[in-house]
Design a protein around this motif. Sequence first.
Motif, PDB file in Angstrom:
ATOM      1  N   ASP A 110      22.907  12.282  23.443  1.00  0.00           N
ATOM      2  CA  ASP A 110      22.103  13.444  23.820  1.00  0.00           C
ATOM      3  C   ASP A 110      22.894  14.420  24.690  1.00  0.00           C
ATOM      4  OD1 ASP A 110      19.956  12.398  22.438  1.00  0.00           O
ATOM      5  OD2 ASP A 110      18.986  11.576  24.224  1.00  0.00           O
ATOM      6  N   ASN A 111      23.984  13.919  25.288  1.00  0.00           N
ATOM      7  CA  ASN A 111      24.817  14.755  26.157  1.00  0.00           C
ATOM      8  C   ASN A 111      26.258  14.861  25.655  1.00  0.00           C
ATOM      9  OD1 ASN A 111      22.915  15.479  28.378  1.00  0.00           O
ATOM     10  ND2 ASN A 111      22.711  13.273  28.441  1.00  0.00           N
ATOM     11  N   GLY A 112      26.440  14.663  24.348  1.00  0.00           N
ATOM     12  CA  GLY A 112      27.728  14.915  23.725  1.00  0.00           C
ATOM     13  C   GLY A 112      28.740  13.786  23.780  1.00  0.00           C
ATOM     14  N   VAL A 113      28.315  12.567  24.178  1.00  0.00           N
ATOM     15  CA  VAL A 113      29.234  11.428  24.230  1.00  0.00           C
ATOM     16  C   VAL A 113      28.855  10.463  23.099  1.00  0.00           C
ATOM     17  CG1 VAL A 113      30.137   9.536  25.623  1.00  0.00           C
ATOM     18  CG2 VAL A 113      29.488  11.686  26.735  1.00  0.00           C
ATOM     19  N   GLU A 114      29.703  10.404  22.097  1.00  0.00           N
ATOM     20  CA  GLU A 114      29.434   9.601  20.915  1.00  0.00           C
ATOM     21  C   GLU A 114      29.509   8.101  21.205  1.00  0.00           C
ATOM     22  OE1 GLU A 114      28.439  10.793  17.926  1.00  0.00           O
ATOM     23  OE2 GLU A 114      28.362  12.706  18.994  1.00  0.00           O
ATOM     24  N   PRO A 115      28.732   7.290  20.462  1.00  0.00           N
ATOM     25  CA  PRO A 115      28.870   5.831  20.582  1.00  0.00           C
ATOM     26  C   PRO A 115      30.317   5.410  20.332  1.00  0.00           C
ATOM     27  CG  PRO A 115      26.925   6.378  19.315  1.00  0.00           C
ATOM     28  CD  PRO A 115      27.674   7.665  19.534  1.00  0.00           C
ATOM     29  N   GLY A 116      30.770   4.429  21.092  1.00  0.00           N
ATOM     30  CA  GLY A 116      32.140   3.950  20.970  1.00  0.00           C
ATOM     31  C   GLY A 116      33.104   4.636  21.926  1.00  0.00           C
ATOM     32  N   THR A 117      32.610   5.547  22.770  1.00  0.00           N
ATOM     33  CA  THR A 117      33.454   6.266  23.718  1.00  0.00           C
ATOM     34  C   THR A 117      33.606   5.465  25.004  1.00  0.00           C
ATOM     35  OG1 THR A 117      32.700   8.395  22.840  1.00  0.00           O
ATOM     36  CG2 THR A 117      33.764   8.425  24.998  1.00  0.00           C
ATOM     37  N   ALA A 118      34.838   5.105  25.338  1.00  0.00           N
ATOM     38  CA  ALA A 118      35.107   4.404  26.595  1.00  0.00           C
ATOM     39  C   ALA A 118      34.772   5.323  27.764  1.00  0.00           C
ATOM     40  CB  ALA A 118      36.566   3.973  26.668  1.00  0.00           C
ATOM     41  N   PHE A 119      34.340   4.730  28.877  1.00  0.00           N
ATOM     42  CA  PHE A 119      33.974   5.523  30.056  1.00  0.00           C
ATOM     43  C   PHE A 119      35.125   6.423  30.485  1.00  0.00           C
ATOM     44  CE2 PHE A 119      33.255   6.201  34.614  1.00  0.00           C
ATOM     45  CZ  PHE A 119      31.959   6.664  34.588  1.00  0.00           C
ATOM     46  N   GLU A 120      36.335   5.918  30.416  1.00  0.00           N
ATOM     47  CA  GLU A 120      37.517   6.679  30.829  1.00  0.00           C
ATOM     48  C   GLU A 120      37.729   7.918  29.965  1.00  0.00           C
ATOM     49  OE1 GLU A 120      37.580   3.366  30.024  1.00  0.00           O
ATOM     50  OE2 GLU A 120      37.592   2.577  32.064  1.00  0.00           O
ATOM     51  N   ASP A 121      37.194   7.902  28.745  1.00  0.00           N
ATOM     52  CA  ASP A 121      37.388   9.005  27.810  1.00  0.00           C
ATOM     53  C   ASP A 121      36.273  10.056  27.858  1.00  0.00           C
ATOM     54  OD1 ASP A 121      39.749   7.841  26.962  1.00  0.00           O
ATOM     55  OD2 ASP A 121      38.765   6.722  25.358  1.00  0.00           O
ATOM     56  N   ALA A 126      24.426  12.367  38.765  1.00  0.00           N
ATOM     57  CA  ALA A 126      25.610  11.941  39.520  1.00  0.00           C
ATOM     58  C   ALA A 126      26.867  12.109  38.667  1.00  0.00           C
ATOM     59  CB  ALA A 126      25.471  10.481  39.929  1.00  0.00           C
ATOM     60  N   GLY A 127      27.992  12.362  39.324  1.00  0.00           N
ATOM     61  CA  GLY A 127      29.257  12.506  38.631  1.00  0.00           C
ATOM     62  C   GLY A 127      29.880  11.158  38.289  1.00  0.00           C
ATOM     63  N   LYS A 128      30.944  11.209  37.494  1.00  0.00           N
ATOM     64  CA  LYS A 128      31.626   9.974  37.088  1.00  0.00           C
ATOM     65  C   LYS A 128      32.125   9.166  38.281  1.00  0.00           C
ATOM     66  CE  LYS A 128      34.520   9.791  33.674  1.00  0.00           C
ATOM     67  NZ  LYS A 128      35.651  10.088  32.781  1.00  0.00           N
ATOM     68  N   GLU A 129      32.440   9.850  39.391  1.00  0.00           N
ATOM     69  CA  GLU A 129      32.952   9.156  40.574  1.00  0.00           C
ATOM     70  C   GLU A 129      31.885   8.272  41.216  1.00  0.00           C
ATOM     71  OE1 GLU A 129      31.247  13.087  41.890  1.00  0.00           O
ATOM     72  OE2 GLU A 129      32.586  12.477  40.260  1.00  0.00           O
ATOM     73  N   ASP A 130      30.621   8.452  40.813  1.00  0.00           N
ATOM     74  CA  ASP A 130      29.527   7.656  41.368  1.00  0.00           C
ATOM     75  C   ASP A 130      29.172   6.455  40.496  1.00  0.00           C
ATOM     76  OD1 ASP A 130      29.076   9.232  43.717  1.00  0.00           O
ATOM     77  OD2 ASP A 130      28.179  10.748  42.432  1.00  0.00           O
ATOM     78  N   PHE A 131      30.071   6.067  39.594  1.00  0.00           N
ATOM     79  CA  PHE A 131      29.860   4.909  38.732  1.00  0.00           C
ATOM     80  C   PHE A 131      30.853   3.811  39.080  1.00  0.00           C
ATOM     81  CE2 PHE A 131      27.452   7.927  36.427  1.00  0.00           C
ATOM     82  CZ  PHE A 131      26.648   7.240  35.522  1.00  0.00           C
ATOM     83  N   GLU A 132      30.434   2.558  38.877  1.00  0.00           N
ATOM     84  CA  GLU A 132      31.341   1.412  39.049  1.00  0.00           C
ATOM     85  C   GLU A 132      31.240   0.518  37.822  1.00  0.00           C
ATOM     86  OE1 GLU A 132      30.234  -0.950  42.419  1.00  0.00           O
ATOM     87  OE2 GLU A 132      28.396  -1.652  41.503  1.00  0.00           O
ATOM     88  N   SER A 133      32.336  -0.160  37.509  1.00  0.00           N
ATOM     89  CA  SER A 133      32.324  -1.069  36.365  1.00  0.00           C
ATOM     90  C   SER A 133      31.514  -2.306  36.713  1.00  0.00           C
ATOM     91  CB  SER A 133      33.745  -1.447  35.956  1.00  0.00           C
ATOM     92  OG  SER A 133      34.377  -2.165  36.978  1.00  0.00           O
TER      93      SER A 133
END
Length: 52
Positions: free
Chosen positions: A21-32, A44-51
Amino acid sequence: MQKYKCLLCGWIYDPAVGDPDNGVEPGTAFEDIPDDWVCPECGAGKEDFESI
């Protein structure tokens, strides 16, 4: 692939599902995910996520 959790709201990014829904296709690694992507639940931005 590694899942990531939003530290602010707890939403889980699962690479197998992506965030189409926000342009990130299935199979996309978080880093990508583009750096300007934000959590679809709380903004929240990507910096607010943890593995997990």
